[in-house]
Design an enzyme around this catalytic site. Structure first.
Site, mmCIF file in Angstrom:
data_model
loop_
_atom_site.group_PDB
_atom_site.id
_atom_site.type_symbol
_atom_site.label_atom_id
_atom_site.label_comp_id
_atom_site.label_asym_id
_atom_site.label_seq_id
_atom_site.Cartn_x
_atom_site.Cartn_y
_atom_site.Cartn_z
ATOM 1 N N ASN A 41 1.061 -4.881 -10.764
ATOM 2 C CA ASN A 41 0.100 -5.910 -11.149
ATOM 3 C C ASN A 41 -0.092 -5.942 -12.665
ATOM 4 O O ASN A 41 -0.121 -7.012 -13.288
ATOM 5 C CB ASN A 41 -1.231 -5.658 -10.442
ATOM 6 C CG ASN A 41 -2.333 -6.609 -10.888
ATOM 7 O OD1 ASN A 41 -3.187 -6.236 -11.689
ATOM 8 N ND2 ASN A 41 -2.332 -7.819 -10.373
ATOM 9 N N SER B 138 -14.779 9.157 -29.596
ATOM 10 C CA SER B 138 -15.012 8.544 -30.908
ATOM 11 C C SER B 138 -15.678 9.523 -31.865
ATOM 12 O O SER B 138 -15.552 9.396 -33.082
ATOM 13 C CB SER B 138 -15.860 7.276 -30.764
ATOM 14 O OG SER B 138 -17.109 7.570 -30.160
ATOM 15 N N ARG B 139 -16.372 10.520 -31.342
ATOM 16 C CA ARG B 139 -17.010 11.511 -32.216
ATOM 17 C C ARG B 139 -15.969 12.256 -33.045
ATOM 18 O O ARG B 139 -16.148 12.472 -34.244
ATOM 19 C CB ARG B 139 -17.808 12.516 -31.385
ATOM 20 C CG ARG B 139 -19.066 11.941 -30.758
ATOM 21 C CD ARG B 139 -19.808 13.001 -29.964
ATOM 22 N NE ARG B 139 -21.030 12.496 -29.373
ATOM 23 C CZ ARG B 139 -21.837 13.218 -28.615
ATOM 24 N NH1 ARG B 139 -21.547 14.500 -28.381
ATOM 25 N NH2 ARG B 139 -22.937 12.687 -28.104
ATOM 26 N N ARG C 295 0.549 -8.471 -17.868
ATOM 27 C CA ARG C 295 0.498 -8.115 -19.280
ATOM 28 C C ARG C 295 1.823 -8.252 -20.030
ATOM 29 O O ARG C 295 1.844 -8.130 -21.255
ATOM 30 C CB ARG C 295 -0.028 -6.690 -19.421
ATOM 31 C CG ARG C 295 -1.435 -6.511 -18.856
ATOM 32 C CD ARG C 295 -2.423 -7.508 -19.434
ATOM 33 N NE ARG C 295 -3.793 -7.190 -19.028
ATOM 34 C CZ ARG C 295 -4.877 -7.731 -19.562
ATOM 35 N NH1 ARG C 295 -4.761 -8.641 -20.502
ATOM 36 N NH2 ARG C 295 -6.080 -7.390 -19.135
ATOM 37 N N SER D 171 0.840 -1.206 0.000
ATOM 38 C CA SER D 171 0.000 0.000 0.000
ATOM 39 C C SER D 171 0.873 1.253 0.000
ATOM 40 O O SER D 171 0.439 2.313 -0.483
ATOM 41 C CB SER D 171 -0.940 0.010 1.203
ATOM 42 O OG SER D 171 -0.214 0.029 2.415
#
EC number: 2.1.1.148
Length: 207
Positions: free
Chosen positions: A166, A88-89, A171, A53
């Site tokens: 993590n 995305s617009r 990954r 932490s």
């Protein structure tokens, strides 16, 4: 293939984390202002003793460019982080004006792979999306439901050191999606050199 680009915008100095740790024992007089003693303290308490932490006092903000919406979806599973993603617009407005007749031109908007058949299918999906955008009866908010997973996006991403450990552990694994593996390694390389020691063991193949 489209290249992922990572820019480190901001990071917390190590002495902030060591100060937080020393707060617990009022040992500020033993600090060397982020030097070797403080570096060792952070590693010992946060990594070896697993009081992780304390690592949450370190945070990193990255500007991530050139990842697909599929990769973004994987990234968003790491919930203890902050995400600000390009709308995305605006992305679709750019596509509406663009010439995407060739795969090279389309690569500005889609993530290419080393599989020609996948790339051709992605190109076709992009062309179908543009046809929808040019149809006056279809709004961008409706057309975006046809956006392919390979569509490129960018974001600003802030994450603390505990969560980043993590992320890198999961990954950089060979079992992760190939694109997020590439992203994870690029994130690690973008870290400040003086911070990398906290994450070395989280990177697959690291010591």
């Amino acid at each position: 293939m489209s290249q992922i680009t990572i820019t480190l915008l901001h990071h917390t100095p190590l002495e902030v984390c060591s100060h937080a740790i020393r707060t617990c024992w009022s040992s500020f007089d033993k600090s060397d202002c982020g030097g070797e003693k403080d570096r060792e303290l952070i590693n010992r308490v946060g990594n070896i003793y697993k009081h992780s932490s304390t690592l949450e006092h370190l945070s990193y903000t990255f500007f991530i460019q050139g990842i697909s919406r599929a990769c973004l979806q994987e990234l968003a599973r790491h919930r203890i982080a902050s995400y600000s993603v390009k709308s995305s617009r605006y992305t679709l407005a750019e596509l509406k004006r663009a010439d995407i007749s060739t795969l090279e031109q389309a690569s500005k908007f889609i993530k290419l792979t080393d599989n020609d058949k996948v790339n051709q299918a992605s190109h076709k999906a992009l062309q179908n999306l543009k046809e929808l955008l040019l149809d006056s009866s279809t709004t961008n908010d409706v057309a975006k439901y046809a956006m392919p997973e390979c569509y490129l996006t960018e974001l600003t991403w802030t994450i603390n050191a505990r969560s980043l450990q993590n992320f890198l552990t999961l990954r950089t694994s060979k079992h992760a999606l190939w694109e997020i593996q590439e992203l994870a390694h690029a994130i690690y390389e973008a870290l400040p050199n003086e911070h990398k020691y906290l994450f070395e063991k989280c990177v697959e193949g690291g010591e």
